[in-house]
Design a protein around this motif. Structure first.
Motif, PDB file in Angstrom:
ATOM      1  N   ALA A 148      -0.732   8.405 -32.783  1.00 12.94           N
ATOM      2  CA  ALA A 148       0.073   7.756 -31.741  1.00 12.94           C
ATOM      3  C   ALA A 148       1.437   7.344 -32.270  1.00 12.94           C
ATOM      4  CB  ALA A 148      -0.669   6.539 -31.192  1.00 12.94           C
TER       5      ALA A 148
ATOM      6  N   TYR B 108       3.227  11.060 -33.350  1.00  9.49           N
ATOM      7  CA  TYR B 108       3.115  12.226 -32.471  1.00  9.49           C
ATOM      8  C   TYR B 108       4.501  12.635 -31.981  1.00  9.49           C
ATOM      9  CZ  TYR B 108       1.645  15.182 -28.565  1.00  9.49           C
ATOM     10  OH  TYR B 108       1.474  16.227 -27.702  1.00  9.49           O
ATOM     11  N   GLN B 109       4.774  13.954 -32.014  1.00  6.22           N
ATOM     12  CA  GLN B 109       6.073  14.519 -31.636  1.00  6.22           C
ATOM     13  C   GLN B 109       7.201  13.980 -32.523  1.00  6.22           C
ATOM     14  OE1 GLN B 109       6.319  13.769 -27.324  1.00  6.22           O
ATOM     15  NE2 GLN B 109       5.853  15.938 -27.020  1.00  6.22           N
TER      16      GLN B 109
ATOM     17  N   VAL C  55       2.458  14.569 -21.723  1.00  7.53           N
ATOM     18  CA  VAL C  55       3.448  13.598 -22.189  1.00  7.53           C
ATOM     19  C   VAL C  55       4.655  13.566 -21.258  1.00  7.53           C
ATOM     20  CG1 VAL C  55       5.039  13.047 -24.067  1.00  7.53           C
ATOM     21  CG2 VAL C  55       2.702  13.755 -24.592  1.00  7.53           C
TER      22      VAL C  55
ATOM     23  N   THR D 164       3.478   5.560 -26.593  1.00  8.37           N
ATOM     24  CA  THR D 164       2.156   5.123 -27.060  1.00  8.37           C
ATOM     25  C   THR D 164       1.146   5.115 -25.934  1.00  8.37           C
ATOM     26  OG1 THR D 164       3.180   3.759 -28.776  1.00  8.37           O
ATOM     27  CG2 THR D 164       0.896   3.260 -28.192  1.00  8.37           C
TER      28      THR D 164
ATOM     29  N   SER E  37       1.292   6.861 -23.144  1.00  6.09           N
ATOM     30  CA  SER E  37       1.038   8.253 -22.756  1.00  6.09           C
ATOM     31  C   SER E  37       0.050   8.908 -23.712  1.00  6.09           C
ATOM     32  CB  SER E  37       2.343   9.048 -22.738  1.00  6.09           C
ATOM     33  OG  SER E  37       3.221   8.562 -21.752  1.00  6.09           O
ATOM     34  N   PHE E  38       0.187   8.608 -25.002  1.00  5.78           N
ATOM     35  CA  PHE E  38      -0.713   9.219 -25.986  1.00  5.78           C
ATOM     36  C   PHE E  38      -2.149   8.767 -25.760  1.00  5.78           C
ATOM     37  CE2 PHE E  38      -3.055   9.227 -29.957  1.00  5.78           C
ATOM     38  CZ  PHE E  38      -2.863  10.519 -30.398  1.00  5.78           C
TER      39      PHE E  38
ATOM     40  N   VAL F 286      -3.198  11.973 -23.915  1.00  4.94           N
ATOM     41  CA  VAL F 286      -3.362  12.932 -25.012  1.00  4.94           C
ATOM     42  C   VAL F 286      -4.656  12.698 -25.792  1.00  4.94           C
ATOM     43  CG1 VAL F 286      -2.348  13.797 -27.158  1.00  4.94           C
ATOM     44  CG2 VAL F 286      -0.876  13.232 -25.214  1.00  4.94           C
ATOM     45  N   ALA F 287      -4.913  11.436 -26.180  1.00  2.00           N
ATOM     46  CA  ALA F 287      -6.067  11.127 -27.022  1.00  2.00           C
ATOM     47  C   ALA F 287      -7.398  11.586 -26.423  1.00  2.00           C
ATOM     48  CB  ALA F 287      -6.099   9.624 -27.323  1.00  2.00           C
TER      49      ALA F 287
END
Length: 581
Positions: free
Chosen positions: A85, A88-89, A187, A198, A200-201, A205-206
């Motif tokens: 987190a 990421y990216q 995202v 954070t 969004s992750f 994503v998580a």
């Protein structure tokens, strides 16, 4: 013909993973039920379990196994997702992966011994604290690390070892083109709705990553509940974790103790099952919290706190890696190093000479066994993955194969390895190297497959289609097109298999009956029987050995490509000369 051969190899891989585990389970269940003709026990009964459950410390052992296994897995998983987190990216994600890689390939036994040098009451941290003005005798008498009765030191060591593996599994999933594109879309949608990176992750994503790496995490959980090396080195001996007690009982001079150990091994399977149920309960709890969070629609998720923890974890690993390197190097060359001095009193290489002389045979055994296991595992995996491309299996068959792939990782090693030894005594009793080779293959193949599968399935099949349109056979496409283009991934997977083979302690000890000494078995034995400085030399050698494979994986492709380029240039020059004449 080649397609048929690859299908045979796929069946060989399946049998290699299933037969030793199932045979081992049978070989441990029979003695647990009182049937062990070798010592005159010829009838079935439940007396072994009655004796086992009558032991005073048995439930404490079970509790320690559950606490250290479940706690370390949850802690490592939380740390891994917090790191993802945070970075990421970000361009820092690859740097974090590179930082954690040494812990990934560092053998469990070596990692536990290295942590002793750093975190023990007379370790490097304690020396810094004394110099900072803290009470030296109080620190020296500390009972938190190691050997604490609550298992915190084992939990910490397991967490530090498991986190890099979970990160690697997550990154391998996130690098797949389709999943990477899907996650990027999540995202972007989250950002357009006002969610912080954070939030969004964790909300988008998580969950997608977790479903993809759930099976490897369950394998990590089972391994943590039944691990022997780390609790043996860092844990309490009275009582110990159940896995360590099983090892002691199996190695007891009284052969009737093997019945008790077999019963405890069956209990270890139940303990790992309970650990899985606890994990599922925690998973459902967090799924409920996630749904509630989505319904509330909060756009921020404690971003500053998450980033702070993420950077804190990275800092912790940087400090640990730096202090571990300093401690083991200083101990290995120290004449005398009294507490709380930060530098040894004199330098000597006597310990290196002693260690290299003593480890000559174990080093050769480790290299031969590792090269043989890793190479054959790599070939088996490559042919199996090619079989998927040439003739994909049905959906149910593919699911069964995936479960079989994780079978050695989902069944506690102490449960089936001892039964496997009993089975090996009935079949090819004197083939010690063969039994040790099979025991290593059971653990190496799944990790090599996981490492190689992502790259193989990402391969652009248009190359193969063009080659086939030019009349090339499947074997020629495989040998001349796929293998050269995927050489980097193949060598990395081979190096990982080499590192895992080097780190095997219990499979080597049991399958060989102690007759095949390796660097890892000698390093674990040195903790209780050798000087600290000699043990430090063992740790350095054991930690440096996995680098052999990775150095080859890093530099060999460049050398081969350079030679291939020079060869092509020479051929073109010859053709030009012939054409000119």
């Amino acid at each position: 013909m080649f397609a048929q051969f690859t299908r045979i190899m796929r069946w060989c891989l399946l049998l290699l993973l299933c037969i030793p585990v199932l045979a081992g389970l049978v070989g441990v269940i029979f003695p647990a039920l009182g049937y062990f003709p070798a010592i005159g026990a010829n009838s079935f009964s439940l007396d072994v379990f009655r004796t086992l459950f009558a032991l005073d410390d048995i439930w404490h052992m079970v509790w320690l196994s559950l606490f250290t296994g479940v706690g370390s897995t949850l802690l490592a998983m939380a740390g891994a997702f917090l790191l993802l987190a945070t970075f990421y990216q970000s361009s820092w994600l690859e740097k974090v992966q590179g930082l954690l890689s040494p812990f990934l390939v560092f053998p469990h036994a070596a990692a536990a011994i290295a942590l002793l040098f750093v975190l023990s009451p007379s370790g490097i941290f304690a020396r810094f604290m004394v110099l900072g003005g803290n009470d030296g005798p109080h620190i020296a008498g500390s009972s938190f690390f190691p050997y604490d009765e609550f298992g915190f030191s084992v939990l910490l060591a397991l967490s530090l070892k498991e986190l890099p593996f979970i990160i690697l599994m997550a990154l391998s999933v996130m690098s797949q083109p389709l999943i990477k594109k899907k996650l990027l879309g999540y995202v972007n949608v989250g950002s357009s709705l006002g969610y912080s990176p954070t939030a969004s992750f964790f909300k988008l994503v998580a969950p997608s990553i977790f479903t993809q790496i759930k099976l490897p995490i369950l394998a990590v959980l089972v391994f943590a509940t039944s691990n022997v090396e780390i609790p043996l080195i860092l844990g309490s001996n009275n009582p110990s974790t159940l896995a360590v007690a099983i090892m002691h009982w199996f190695n007891h001079i009284d052969l009737f103790m093997r019945l008790l150990a077999s019963g405890a091994a069956v209990l270890q399977v139940a303990v790992s099952g309970v650990a899985l149920l606890l994990f599922f309960a925690v998973e459902h709890f967090f799924m409920y919290l996630g749904k509630q969070s989505l319904m509330k629609g909060r756009r921020h998720g404690a971003d500053a706190l998450v980033r702070g923890i993420g950077y804190g974890i990275v800092s912790l690993y940087v400090i640990l890696i730096s202090t571990v390197i300093y401690a083991v190097v200083m101990y290995s060359i120290a004449k005398h190093w009294s507490f709380p001095a930060l530098l040894p009193e004199g330098v000597t290489f006597l310990h290196w000479g002693t260690a290299l002389e003593a480890l000559a045979t174990p080093l050769v055994n480790s290299l031969l066994l590792g090269m043989l296991v890793s190479t054959s595992a790599m070939l088996l995996v490559l042919f199996t993955l090619e079989s998927e491309q040439l003739k994909p299996a049905a959906r149910h068959a593919n699911s069964a194969f995936s479960i079989s792939l994780f079978l050695p990782l989902l069944v506690p090693g102490v449960a089936f390895l001892y039964g496997l030894v009993w089975f090996q005594q009935l079949v090819l009793q004197n083939a010690v190297w063969f039994h040790t080779y099979i025991a290593h293959m059971v653990y190496v193949v799944p990790y090599v497959f996981l490492s190689m599968a992502v790259a193989y399935r990402k391969f652009d099949n248009r190359y193969a289609m063009v080659a086939q349109s030019l009349g090339k056979t499947p074997w020629q496409v495989f040998y001349r097109i796929k293998l050269p283009l995927m050489l980097n991934a193949i060598l990395v997977a081979w190096a990982l298999g080499l590192a895992i083979s080097f780190s095997q302690y219990l499979p080597t000890l049991l399958a060989s009956g102690g007759t095949i000494a390796t660097i890892t078995t000698e390093a674990v034995a040195s903790v209780s029987g050798s000087s600290t400085r000699l043990t430090a030399v063992y740790v350095i050698i054991q930690g440096a050995m996995p680098l052999i494979g990775f150095v080859i994986a890093w530099y060999l492709p460049g050398v081969l490509m350079k030679n291939r380029g020079a060869s092509i240039k020479e051929k073109n020059k010859r053709r030009a000369v012939l054409h000119g004449t």
